[in-house]
Enzyme design. Structure first.
Site, PDB file in Angstrom:
ATOM      1  N   LYS A 227      86.767  29.232  64.491  1.00  0.00           N
ATOM      2  CA  LYS A 227      85.721  29.951  65.209  1.00  0.00           C
ATOM      3  C   LYS A 227      84.350  29.803  64.537  1.00  0.00           C
ATOM      4  O   LYS A 227      84.232  29.458  63.358  1.00  0.00           O
ATOM      5  CB  LYS A 227      86.085  31.433  65.341  1.00  0.00           C
ATOM      6  CG  LYS A 227      87.278  31.711  66.268  1.00  0.00           C
ATOM      7  CD  LYS A 227      86.890  31.626  67.730  1.00  0.00           C
ATOM      8  CE  LYS A 227      88.064  31.825  68.679  1.00  0.00           C
ATOM      9  NZ  LYS A 227      88.506  33.203  68.791  1.00  0.00           N
ATOM     10  N   ARG A 262      96.917  32.931  65.976  1.00  0.00           N
ATOM     11  CA  ARG A 262      96.791  31.870  66.984  1.00  0.00           C
ATOM     12  C   ARG A 262      95.916  30.781  66.382  1.00  0.00           C
ATOM     13  O   ARG A 262      94.729  31.004  66.140  1.00  0.00           O
ATOM     14  CB  ARG A 262      96.183  32.433  68.267  1.00  0.00           C
ATOM     15  CG  ARG A 262      96.048  31.429  69.411  1.00  0.00           C
ATOM     16  CD  ARG A 262      95.392  32.088  70.623  1.00  0.00           C
ATOM     17  NE  ARG A 262      95.293  31.169  71.748  1.00  0.00           N
ATOM     18  CZ  ARG A 262      94.285  30.304  71.934  1.00  0.00           C
ATOM     19  NH1 ARG A 262      93.287  30.247  71.054  1.00  0.00           N
ATOM     20  NH2 ARG A 262      94.272  29.507  72.993  1.00  0.00           N
TER      21      ARG A 262
END
Length: 284
Positions: A227, A262
């Site tokens: 991210k 995840r």
């Protein structure tokens, strides 16, 4: 408080609190933020899924609609074509549960009928008013994530008076709505939505205070992989070069009570989870 219950998905028992489970990301889109276009052919998706399982993935999460900031929404028909072609190919080839990353009840219904086992909804069941009732009828687990707006607008909706409190209230209300719709409470997983309508420092605060979401008594999923907040810290614009930053974020999430990570880089994160579980889980 540690969630001690277990959940059986496709004959596999997930014992919450015993260890960290790994959800491997399989984007079958041409425009996902870090691997768009790499696995959008079914044969390439199958090969990648098999690699992820061999590397230690406990779940494969298939996404046919990019949710990166600014992503353009595709038609239901396009999402169905992307997702179903892959689910139908993967189901006889891999034994682990398959999750479908979608906000549309029609896609969830068709994917489950084709062999998927879990619905992963980034909107928490908000975008499609039929989603929660559909999942209740299907009798499968659902991941309810926090976000504001849509992928097109979410990065303009990052002002919070009480970040953790507001995320908590949203998830609490979505869990209540899911239960009211007939979903078994034991089949509800929550996700605070790292990077979704969250600025750099807000994603960090979520990870630092993740344990506060334990009071909702649901397993917690964290999706920090590659991210932008990691790129900000590392001054690394290439998402694929954020592997070890992702490892640190996963370790922090495990220390603060996550149940599922995840991730894209399953092989590396499998080792991270094994060591972090020994360090931070009293049951190990």
């Amino acid at each position: 408080m540690v969630v001690q219950s277990s959940l059986v998905i496709r004959d596999r028992s997930f014992e919450w609190g015993k260890r960290t489970y790994i959800m491997g990301v399989l984007n079958v889109t041409p425009d996902s933020f870090s691997d768009g276009g790499e696995f959008d052919r079914p044969s390439a998706a199958l090969e990648q899924a098999q690699r992820l399982v061999a590397a230690g993935a406990d779940i494969i999460d298939i996404g046919g609609q990019s949710t990166r900031p600014g992503a353009i929404e595709v038609s239901v028909a396009e999402e169905l074509e992307r997702v179903l072609s892959v689910v139908q190919l993967l189901r006889p080839a891999i034994s682990v549960p398959i999750s479908v990353d979608t906000t549309r009840a029609a896609v969830a219904r068709a994917a489950i009928a084709s062999g998927a086992d879990i619905v992963n909804d980034i909107s928490g069941g908000v975008f499609d008013p039929e989603m929660l009732a559909t999942v209740a009828k299907l009798g499968v687990p659902i991941v309810l994530m926090h976000m504001r707006g849509t992928p097109q607008t979410m990065q303009q909706l990052t002002d919070y008076e009480d970040l953790i409190g507001e995320i908590y209230q949203f998830l609490e209300s979505r869990v209540a709505n899911a239960i009211a719709s007939g979903i078994d409470p034991a089949r509800i997983i929550i996700d605070p939505g790292i990077g979704f309508a969250k600025k750099y420092h807000q994603s960090i605060e979520i990870l630092r205070r993740l344990s506060e979401f334990r009071a909702l008594n649901c397993p917690i999923l964290v999706g920090a992989s590659r991210k932008s907040f990691i790129g900000h810290i590392l001054e690394q614009p290439d998402p694929k070069a954020r592997v070890w930053g992702t490892a640190a974020a996963c370790c922090g999430a495990i220390a603060n009570g996550t149940d599922i990570v995840r991730v894209h880089d399953v092989k590396e994160m499998h080792d991270v989870c094994r060591v972090a579980d020994v360090l931070f889980r009293s049951e190990v």
